[in-house]
Design a protein around this motif. Sequence first.
Motif, mmCIF file in Angstrom:
data_model
loop_
_atom_site.group_PDB
_atom_site.id
_atom_site.type_symbol
_atom_site.label_atom_id
_atom_site.label_comp_id
_atom_site.label_asym_id
_atom_site.label_seq_id
_atom_site.Cartn_x
_atom_site.Cartn_y
_atom_site.Cartn_z
ATOM 1 N N ALA A 50 43.772 -40.867 96.294
ATOM 2 C CA ALA A 50 43.990 -40.800 98.383
ATOM 3 C C ALA A 50 43.090 -41.581 98.647
ATOM 4 O O ALA A 50 42.578 -41.390 99.649
ATOM 5 C CB ALA A 50 44.671 -40.201 98.080
ATOM 6 N N VAL A 107 54.550 -30.486 92.967
ATOM 7 C CA VAL A 107 54.733 -30.878 92.663
ATOM 8 C C VAL A 107 54.987 -29.913 90.380
ATOM 9 O O VAL A 107 55.606 -30.220 90.272
ATOM 10 C CB VAL A 107 53.237 -31.682 91.787
ATOM 11 N N LEU A 128 47.256 -38.257 91.590
ATOM 12 C CA LEU A 128 47.503 -38.922 93.033
ATOM 13 C C LEU A 128 46.442 -37.851 93.939
ATOM 14 O O LEU A 128 46.434 -39.384 95.142
ATOM 15 C CB LEU A 128 48.902 -38.001 93.331
ATOM 16 N N LEU A 175 55.361 -35.197 99.375
ATOM 17 C CA LEU A 175 54.246 -36.324 99.756
ATOM 18 C C LEU A 175 53.978 -36.047 101.196
ATOM 19 O O LEU A 175 52.933 -36.893 101.216
ATOM 20 C CB LEU A 175 55.919 -37.417 99.950
ATOM 21 N N THR A 198 50.121 -29.510 97.594
ATOM 22 C CA THR A 198 50.026 -30.854 96.839
ATOM 23 C C THR A 198 50.380 -30.274 95.555
ATOM 24 O O THR A 198 51.940 -30.211 95.156
ATOM 25 C CB THR A 198 49.357 -31.795 96.829
ATOM 26 N N LEU A 225 50.177 -33.925 100.539
ATOM 27 C CA LEU A 225 49.671 -35.851 99.978
ATOM 28 C C LEU A 225 49.309 -36.029 100.866
ATOM 29 O O LEU A 225 47.773 -37.082 100.787
ATOM 30 C CB LEU A 225 50.305 -36.057 99.219
ATOM 31 N N VAL A 227 49.645 -33.321 87.169
ATOM 32 C CA VAL A 227 50.136 -34.838 88.296
ATOM 33 C C VAL A 227 49.780 -35.253 89.448
ATOM 34 O O VAL A 227 48.994 -35.851 89.820
ATOM 35 C CB VAL A 227 51.137 -35.827 87.883
ATOM 36 N N ALA A 228 49.613 -34.360 89.593
ATOM 37 C CA ALA A 228 48.826 -33.952 91.455
ATOM 38 C C ALA A 228 47.314 -34.005 91.086
ATOM 39 O O ALA A 228 46.577 -34.791 92.419
ATOM 40 C CB ALA A 228 48.810 -32.352 92.057
#
Length: 433
Positions: free
Chosen positions: A251, A234, A247, A203, A230, A206, A243-244
């Motif tokens: 953003a 992850v 995400l 996090l 990130t 990210l 998945v990173a």
Amino acid sequence: MAKSAQSRLFGRGSWVETRRITDILRTETAGGLLLLAAAVVALIWANSPWSGGYLSLSAIEVGPASWHLDLTLAEWAADGLLAIFFFVAGLELKREFVAGDLRDRRRAALPVAAALGGVAVPAIVYVAVNRLSTGGAPVGWAVPTATDIAFALAVLGLISTHLPAALRTFLLTLAVVDDLLAIMIIAIFYTSSLAWAPLLLALIPLAAFAVLVQRRVRSWWLLLPLAAATWILVHASGVHATVAGVLLAFAVPVIRRAPGDGPGLAEHFEHRWRPLSAGVAVPLFAFFAAGVSVTGAGGLGESLRDPVTIGIVLGLVVGKTVGITGSTWLVQRFTRAQLADGLSWWDVTGLAMLGGVGFTVSLLISDLAFGSGTPRDDHAKVGILLGSIVAALIAAVVLRARNRHYRRLCADEERDWDEDGVPDVYQGDAVRP
């Protein structure tokens, strides 16, 4: 009283969105042809007398072991390169729902509902086949749920159909929503062990990435290390590293600060990264993932008798068609909308059949569900390849049969152009910022 544009399924969007989607589809079609070529090369090599060389290449380890990044080339393709693919898919999805035509909830309902139906029904078909055959836990239920936009558009390019822009946009949006659903399935159902410390630490980079992009920072030497950090954290957490990519994409801001600021940051990143995703990342993943041997012990015959293979083929060919067409019909039934002028349910069915072309993400889920290189994984990949080919062939027959009609529709849409270069049929559309 005439129907409004919003009460028409597959009605025209704005000219700005139509032109942008056309550019995207052109890139994805070229990438899809590269994907097909990479898959064919992998299949030929894996079933040739030199198949040992293919396996040895896939098994080469690269990366520092101290960071748990001593991955094989095949794993780098699945975990690393596909993160780029999901980053671009995430950018496209966010842009469509924030600034594109799909910010209208009535327009967004159709591809979202179709994607949900196209995920749920193939999974049900796969589970039913495997429950009836073995009674065991059907761990590969998610394999036939994916739609491969690059592969599907490559099929459209090969059959040279004049599919209307609204249907192409629907196919693209459906596939992108499908990708998001797939990444959620991977994160929830195919994460075997979870390390909370790296996940929470992820996090930090990210959040730093989000702060910089919200300030419209484009410097790669600042953003790329944060994105890599990130991804690494992850990956270390046990959640699939792709998945990173999603995400990070979510953003990125879509709306530009002022009308004169040029393209929004999401559009800027998408323009930079889509060629790399379509032209390099996805074909390389296909090369390492599609090389399944069908000439070994048992061969193709054993694969075709496996309920896993049968469930995947039926899921892609039958499940996708029923799920996408059925969901579209339900939207039409409950909203009392009508198909756009000139379109029929044969067009929807042909498009739904094309949605059964599942390849890239299906291969990824197969590796996660059965374990890369296992006999069941090989059988699943045979099912993915066979199901995708059958779905593509049937869709090609249906869509080609309607091609003369599509050509006439396209000619009617683009017959009259004004000096501003916008077809007359789009003149009522607002130009989006």
